[in-house]
Design a protein around this motif. Sequence first.
Motif, short mmCIF file in Angstrom:
data_model
loop_
_atom_site.label_atom_id
_atom_site.label_comp_id
_atom_site.label_asym_id
_atom_site.label_seq_id
_atom_site.Cartn_x
_atom_site.Cartn_y
_atom_site.Cartn_z
N ARG A 1 0.83 -1.21 0.00
CA ARG A 1 0.00 0.00 0.00
C ARG A 1 0.86 1.26 0.00
N SER A 2 1.95 1.22 0.77
CA SER A 2 2.85 2.38 0.81
C SER A 2 3.51 2.61 -0.54
N LEU A 3 3.96 1.53 -1.17
CA LEU A 3 4.59 1.66 -2.49
C LEU A 3 3.60 2.16 -3.53
N LEU A 4 2.36 1.69 -3.46
CA LEU A 4 1.34 2.14 -4.40
C LEU A 4 0.98 3.61 -4.17
N THR A 5 1.05 4.07 -2.93
CA THR A 5 0.83 5.49 -2.66
C THR A 5 1.90 6.33 -3.34
N VAL A 6 3.14 5.85 -3.27
CA VAL A 6 4.24 6.55 -3.94
C VAL A 6 3.98 6.59 -5.45
N GLN B 1 4.15 10.86 -10.52
CA GLN B 1 4.08 11.60 -11.78
C GLN B 1 3.08 12.75 -11.76
N PRO B 2 1.94 12.63 -11.04
CA PRO B 2 1.09 13.82 -10.88
C PRO B 2 1.82 14.98 -10.18
N LEU B 3 2.73 14.64 -9.26
CA LEU B 3 3.53 15.68 -8.61
C LEU B 3 4.39 16.40 -9.64
N TRP B 4 4.99 15.63 -10.55
CA TRP B 4 5.80 16.24 -11.61
C TRP B 4 4.94 17.17 -12.46
N ALA B 5 3.74 16.70 -12.81
CA ALA B 5 2.85 17.51 -13.65
C ALA B 5 2.43 18.79 -12.95
N LEU B 6 2.11 18.69 -11.66
CA LEU B 6 1.68 19.87 -10.90
C LEU B 6 2.79 20.91 -10.82
N VAL B 7 3.98 20.48 -10.48
CA VAL B 7 5.10 21.41 -10.37
C VAL B 7 5.43 22.01 -11.74
N SER B 8 5.38 21.20 -12.78
CA SER B 8 5.69 21.69 -14.13
C SER B 8 4.67 22.73 -14.59
N LEU B 9 3.39 22.44 -14.41
CA LEU B 9 2.35 23.36 -14.87
C LEU B 9 2.33 24.64 -14.05
N PHE C 1 12.20 16.63 -12.01
CA PHE C 1 12.44 15.44 -12.83
C PHE C 1 13.05 14.32 -12.00
N VAL C 2 14.11 14.64 -11.27
CA VAL C 2 14.84 13.61 -10.54
C VAL C 2 13.98 13.02 -9.43
N LEU C 3 13.30 13.88 -8.66
CA LEU C 3 12.48 13.40 -7.56
C LEU C 3 11.33 12.53 -8.07
N ALA C 4 10.62 13.02 -9.09
CA ALA C 4 9.50 12.24 -9.63
C ALA C 4 9.99 10.93 -10.21
N GLY C 5 11.16 10.94 -10.84
CA GLY C 5 11.72 9.71 -11.40
C GLY C 5 12.05 8.70 -10.32
N VAL C 6 12.67 9.16 -9.25
CA VAL C 6 13.02 8.26 -8.14
C VAL C 6 11.75 7.68 -7.53
N LEU C 7 10.74 8.52 -7.32
CA LEU C 7 9.48 8.04 -6.74
C LEU C 7 8.79 7.05 -7.67
N THR C 8 8.88 7.29 -8.97
CA THR C 8 8.28 6.37 -9.93
C THR C 8 8.96 5.01 -9.90
N VAL C 9 10.28 5.01 -9.83
CA VAL C 9 11.03 3.76 -9.74
C VAL C 9 10.63 2.99 -8.48
N ILE C 10 10.53 3.70 -7.37
CA ILE C 10 10.14 3.05 -6.11
C ILE C 10 8.70 2.56 -6.19
N GLY C 11 7.81 3.42 -6.68
CA GLY C 11 6.39 3.07 -6.74
C GLY C 11 6.09 1.91 -7.66
N ALA C 12 6.93 1.70 -8.67
CA ALA C 12 6.72 0.57 -9.58
C ALA C 12 6.76 -0.75 -8.83
N GLY C 13 7.47 -0.77 -7.71
CA GLY C 13 7.50 -1.98 -6.89
C GLY C 13 6.13 -2.34 -6.35
N MET D 1 0.56 9.89 -17.60
CA MET D 1 1.03 9.87 -16.22
C MET D 1 -0.14 9.77 -15.24
N ALA D 2 -1.18 10.55 -15.52
CA ALA D 2 -2.35 10.54 -14.64
C ALA D 2 -3.01 9.16 -14.64
#
Length: 228
Positions: free
Chosen positions: A26-31, A36-44, A76-88, A214-215
């Motif tokens: 559940r924790s990994l799925l939360t990540v 990626q929505p975090l990346w989109a929010l910060v970018s927009l 980019f880096v933070l969202a990427g790291v979180l995506t790698v972790i969340g894929a688990g 991403m969404a």
Amino acid sequence: MATTATQPAPGTTTTVAPALSRTTTRSLLTVAAVAQPLWALVSLTQAATRDGYDITRHPLSALSNGSLGWIQITNFVLAGVLTVIGAGGLRRALRGTPGGTWAPRLVRISGFGMIAAGVFVMDPADGFPVGTPEGMPAALSWQSYAHFVAGSVTFTALIAACYVLGRHFGRAGLRRHAVGSRIAGTALLLGNGWAMGGGTAGTLTLAVGAITAMAWIASVAARCRRAL
């Protein structure tokens, strides 16, 4: 003196371990749901506030340039790291189902692509940041080429992940989710193709396609979390 071994209470190892595993999943799925929505929010947010930026002319990657470029690089880096972790979490949740192996792998690859896209920054171009000459540079740096490769890896992996999830939901009899997955993948495929082909406002169509895909990945992670 003889000693007597203390035996665990009946059911302890069969109830605690699965509970801990479920909590971790559940924790990994939360990540995965927020990465990626975090990346989109910060970018927009930056797209709406950075002086001289025009989303119909400049890709969101261009925000990595200028005095505030560190924000997008970090994004980019933070969202990427979180995506790698969340894929688990997706791997755990989808294990043993059609597409349950490749969908998480592709999501993880997209995360590595995002990290690389943050490390390698594209060249300033087309009037952004303010003071940059109009049009593209006469010659691109190797970092810019590396950024384009990283972006291609990210987009290709996201598109493929959406289509694999389409198969997953289709096999599960979830027609609406299957269609949603394919629409998300197609939105990014067409948006990227339009941008690469030099179409009018191609950077906008690319942004729409990327954020849509991403969404969708985030929504799948959230759905898997609710199902646990």
